[in-house]
Structure formats: structure tokens, C-alpha cells
Motif scaffolding. Structure first.
Motif, PDB file in Angstrom:
ATOM      1  N   ALA A  91       0.891  -1.150  -0.029  1.00 18.29           N
ATOM      2  CA  ALA A  91       0.107   0.144  -0.041  1.00 18.29           C
ATOM      3  C   ALA A  91       0.861   1.425  -0.117  1.00 18.29           C
ATOM      4  CB  ALA A  91      -1.020  -0.187   1.390  1.00 18.29           C
ATOM      5  N   ARG A  92       2.029   1.278   0.553  1.00 22.25           N
ATOM      6  CA  ARG A  92       2.808   2.146   0.587  1.00 22.25           C
ATOM      7  C   ARG A  92       3.758   2.703  -0.888  1.00 22.25           C
ATOM      8  NH1 ARG A  92       5.278   1.889   6.669  1.00 22.25           N
ATOM      9  NH2 ARG A  92       3.405   2.870   7.584  1.00 22.25           N
ATOM     10  N   ILE A  93       3.547   1.583  -1.779  1.00 29.72           N
ATOM     11  CA  ILE A  93       4.199   1.854  -3.106  1.00 29.72           C
ATOM     12  C   ILE A  93       3.593   3.106  -3.718  1.00 29.72           C
ATOM     13  CG2 ILE A  93       4.758   0.837  -5.165  1.00 29.72           C
ATOM     14  CD1 ILE A  93       4.899  -1.925  -3.776  1.00 29.72           C
ATOM     15  N   GLN A  94       4.709   3.892  -4.119  1.00 29.62           N
ATOM     16  CA  GLN A  94       4.128   5.173  -4.888  1.00 29.62           C
ATOM     17  C   GLN A  94       4.383   4.722  -6.439  1.00 29.62           C
ATOM     18  OE1 GLN A  94       2.318   7.822  -3.842  1.00 29.62           O
ATOM     19  NE2 GLN A  94       2.283   6.782  -1.766  1.00 29.62           N
ATOM     20  N   PRO A  95       3.508   5.400  -7.315  1.00 34.62           N
ATOM     21  CA  PRO A  95       3.767   5.258  -8.756  1.00 34.62           C
ATOM     22  C   PRO A  95       4.818   5.826  -9.172  1.00 34.62           C
ATOM     23  CG  PRO A  95       1.504   6.068  -8.578  1.00 34.62           C
ATOM     24  CD  PRO A  95       2.121   5.827  -7.184  1.00 34.62           C
ATOM     25  N   GLU A  96       5.533   5.776 -10.200  1.00 34.63           N
ATOM     26  CA  GLU A  96       6.597   6.462 -10.793  1.00 34.63           C
ATOM     27  C   GLU A  96       6.272   7.813 -11.309  1.00 34.63           C
ATOM     28  OE1 GLU A  96       9.454   4.335 -13.177  1.00 34.63           O
ATOM     29  OE2 GLU A  96       9.604   2.705 -11.604  1.00 34.63           O
ATOM     30  N   HIS A  97       4.996   7.563 -12.036  1.00 36.10           N
ATOM     31  CA  HIS A  97       4.470   8.784 -12.764  1.00 36.10           C
ATOM     32  C   HIS A  97       2.856   8.688 -12.754  1.00 36.10           C
ATOM     33  CE1 HIS A  97       4.424   5.051 -15.370  1.00 36.10           C
ATOM     34  NE2 HIS A  97       3.246   5.724 -16.134  1.00 36.10           N
ATOM     35  N   ASP A  98       2.320   9.601 -12.874  1.00 38.17           N
ATOM     36  CA  ASP A  98       0.567   9.968 -13.051  1.00 38.17           C
ATOM     37  C   ASP A  98       0.102   8.726 -13.773  1.00 38.17           C
ATOM     38  OD1 ASP A  98      -1.815  10.370 -12.318  1.00 38.17           O
ATOM     39  OD2 ASP A  98      -1.604  12.130 -13.087  1.00 38.17           O
ATOM     40  N   PRO A  99      -0.407   7.961 -13.504  1.00 37.27           N
ATOM     41  CA  PRO A  99      -1.132   6.807 -14.465  1.00 37.27           C
ATOM     42  C   PRO A  99      -2.075   7.495 -15.310  1.00 37.27           C
ATOM     43  CG  PRO A  99      -2.044   6.404 -12.272  1.00 37.27           C
ATOM     44  CD  PRO A  99      -1.082   7.574 -12.064  1.00 37.27           C
ATOM     45  N   ASP A 100      -2.720   8.452 -15.138  1.00 33.62           N
ATOM     46  CA  ASP A 100      -3.552   9.119 -15.931  1.00 33.62           C
ATOM     47  C   ASP A 100      -3.080   9.911 -16.986  1.00 33.62           C
ATOM     48  OD1 ASP A 100      -5.770   8.221 -14.231  1.00 33.62           O
ATOM     49  OD2 ASP A 100      -5.835   9.896 -13.068  1.00 33.62           O
ATOM     50  N   ASP A 101      -3.417   9.612 -18.264  1.00 28.74           N
ATOM     51  CA  ASP A 101      -2.835  10.084 -19.451  1.00 28.74           C
ATOM     52  C   ASP A 101      -3.669  11.307 -19.576  1.00 28.74           C
ATOM     53  OD1 ASP A 101      -1.974  10.848 -21.776  1.00 28.74           O
ATOM     54  OD2 ASP A 101      -1.801   8.973 -22.583  1.00 28.74           O
ATOM     55  N   PRO A 102      -2.841  12.664 -19.765  1.00 25.41           N
ATOM     56  CA  PRO A 102      -3.751  13.920 -19.752  1.00 25.41           C
ATOM     57  C   PRO A 102      -4.345  14.050 -21.237  1.00 25.41           C
ATOM     58  CG  PRO A 102      -1.397  14.315 -19.800  1.00 25.41           C
ATOM     59  CD  PRO A 102      -1.595  12.940 -19.667  1.00 25.41           C
ATOM     60  N   ARG A 103      -3.965  13.205 -22.139  1.00 27.47           N
ATOM     61  CA  ARG A 103      -4.526  13.321 -23.450  1.00 27.47           C
ATOM     62  C   ARG A 103      -6.170  12.705 -23.372  1.00 27.47           C
ATOM     63  NH1 ARG A 103      -1.249   9.798 -27.233  1.00 27.47           N
ATOM     64  NH2 ARG A 103      -1.041   8.549 -25.007  1.00 27.47           N
ATOM     65  N   TYR A 104      -6.355  12.067 -22.219  1.00 24.91           N
ATOM     66  CA  TYR A 104      -7.758  11.428 -22.288  1.00 24.91           C
ATOM     67  C   TYR A 104      -8.475  11.783 -21.070  1.00 24.91           C
ATOM     68  CZ  TYR A 104      -5.287   8.370 -25.646  1.00 24.91           C
ATOM     69  OH  TYR A 104      -4.823   7.816 -26.746  1.00 24.91           O
ATOM     70  N   VAL A 105      -8.219  12.996 -20.469  1.00 27.35           N
ATOM     71  CA  VAL A 105      -9.219  13.395 -19.552  1.00 27.35           C
ATOM     72  C   VAL A 105     -10.423  13.994 -19.734  1.00 27.35           C
ATOM     73  CG1 VAL A 105      -9.217  15.348 -17.860  1.00 27.35           C
ATOM     74  CG2 VAL A 105      -6.926  14.149 -18.083  1.00 27.35           C
ATOM     75  N   LEU A 106     -10.612  14.179 -21.006  1.00 28.97           N
ATOM     76  CA  LEU A 106     -11.996  14.609 -21.757  1.00 28.97           C
ATOM     77  C   LEU A 106     -12.561  13.526 -22.482  1.00 28.97           C
ATOM     78  CD1 LEU A 106     -11.238  18.377 -22.644  1.00 28.97           C
ATOM     79  CD2 LEU A 106     -12.315  17.420 -20.759  1.00 28.97           C
TER      80      LEU A 106
END
Length: 174
Positions: A91-106
């Protein structure tokens, strides 16, 4: 006594399924707190190991009831400690980068074409409602013309350009 072990095992499995469906993560995380509720995985692990080991150890020809119960309690406690420690570590493992791709927010938002989109060209769309209405340059994902006033579905946004598809085509696929 084997019924007690079977009930413990089944209760542990049911709690594990509940954890799989709803998770053990805390909703509001205080600063420095462990990111999950430790009790649920620990109780589930204890009940499963207690039920399995107790049932197997107290079967006829194995240990006596008292010895089997004692060993089952110890094995259940050890297994619960190990599983809890593993759950906290993961549970303490942090992802290296944000998994949400900003191209697909909308992606999936419905917009209206305010300036016609020519074949292999750019037009503009408006999405949102009221004062929160925004506009973007737009291209058709299939390169075809899209008329002004038509409702479109946003597929992705790259470099400020929305790639859209007529809503009627999307709706037909649904």
C-alpha cells in the motif's frame, strides 16, 4: 470442533471477498498514517489460516484437540502478521508517474461544433455548460467533414486540439 474451524475458514473467505470488492484503503488519510486499515486483512488472514490448519491438525489420527487448537492459533497469528506486513508494504508503494494520461481527461465528453470541421482540417468545439463552457480547436478522428451545430464526442486532446467523432456514430455503437 471441526465445524468451528470450517466456520472460521468460510468467514475469512467472505471477509477476503469483501476486501476485494471494497478495498481496505482508508477514505481520509491523516498525515503520516498507514494508507490502509490493518484490521480487515489481518482478521481475514487469521480466520483462513486458523480454519485450514485447525481442521487439518485435529482430524482423527493427528494432534489432540487442545494441541491442534493451540497450533492453529499460533499459525493463524503468524500468518495474519505476515499478510498485514505485506499489505502495508504494497500500500505504501508510490507510482513512478501519474497513471492518468492527460490526453484522455476529456474522453467521452459531449461537445458541440461551433465552427465546422473541414475534411482533414481544423474547426472548433465548445463543451461544458453555463459559465464553465470552454472551447477547443478540433479535428475529426476519421478526417471527414463535421458540420457546425452537430454534437460530437471527444476522443482525446493533443497539443490543444480535440479529436472528435460525431455523437450519432458513438451512440450507434452503444
Amino acid at each position: 470442533m471441526s465445524a468451528v474451524f470450517l466456520v472460521a475458514f468460510i468467514a475469512g473467505l467472505l471477509l477476503a471477498v469483501r476486501i476485494m470488492f471494497f478495498g481496505a484503503a482508508r477514505r481520509r488519510l491523516p498525515v503520516g498514517a498507514v494508507p490502509l486499515r490493518r484490521s480487515e486483512p489481518a482478521i481475514s488472514a487469521f480466520l483462513i489460516m486458523f480454519g485450514v490448519s485447525g481442521y487439518l491438525l485435529t482430524s482423527p489420527g493427528r494432534l489432540t484437540l487442545i494441541a491442534g487448537l493451540g497450533v492453529a492459533l499460533v499459525l493463524g497469528a503468524l500468518w495474519a502478521a505476515l499478510v498485514t506486513r505485506l499489505a502495508i508494504a504494497t500500500a505504501r508503494i508510490q507510482p513512478e508517474h501519474d497513471p492518468d494520461d492527460p490526453r484522455y481527461v476529456l474522453q467521452g465528453h459531449v461537445a458541440t461544433v461551433v465552427s465546422a470541421i473541414p475534411t482533414d482540417g481544423e474547426g472548433s468545439i465548445a463543451y461544458g455548460d453555463g459559465e464553465a463552457r470552454r472551447s477547443l480547436r478540433a479535428r475529426s478522428i476519421d478526417g471527414l467533414t463535421v458540420e457546425e451545430g452537430l454534437e460530437v464526442c471527444i476522443e482525446r486532446v493533443e497539443d490543444g486540439v480535440a479529436f472528435v467523432e460525431p455523437w450519432a456514430l458513438v451512440e450507434a455503437r452503444l
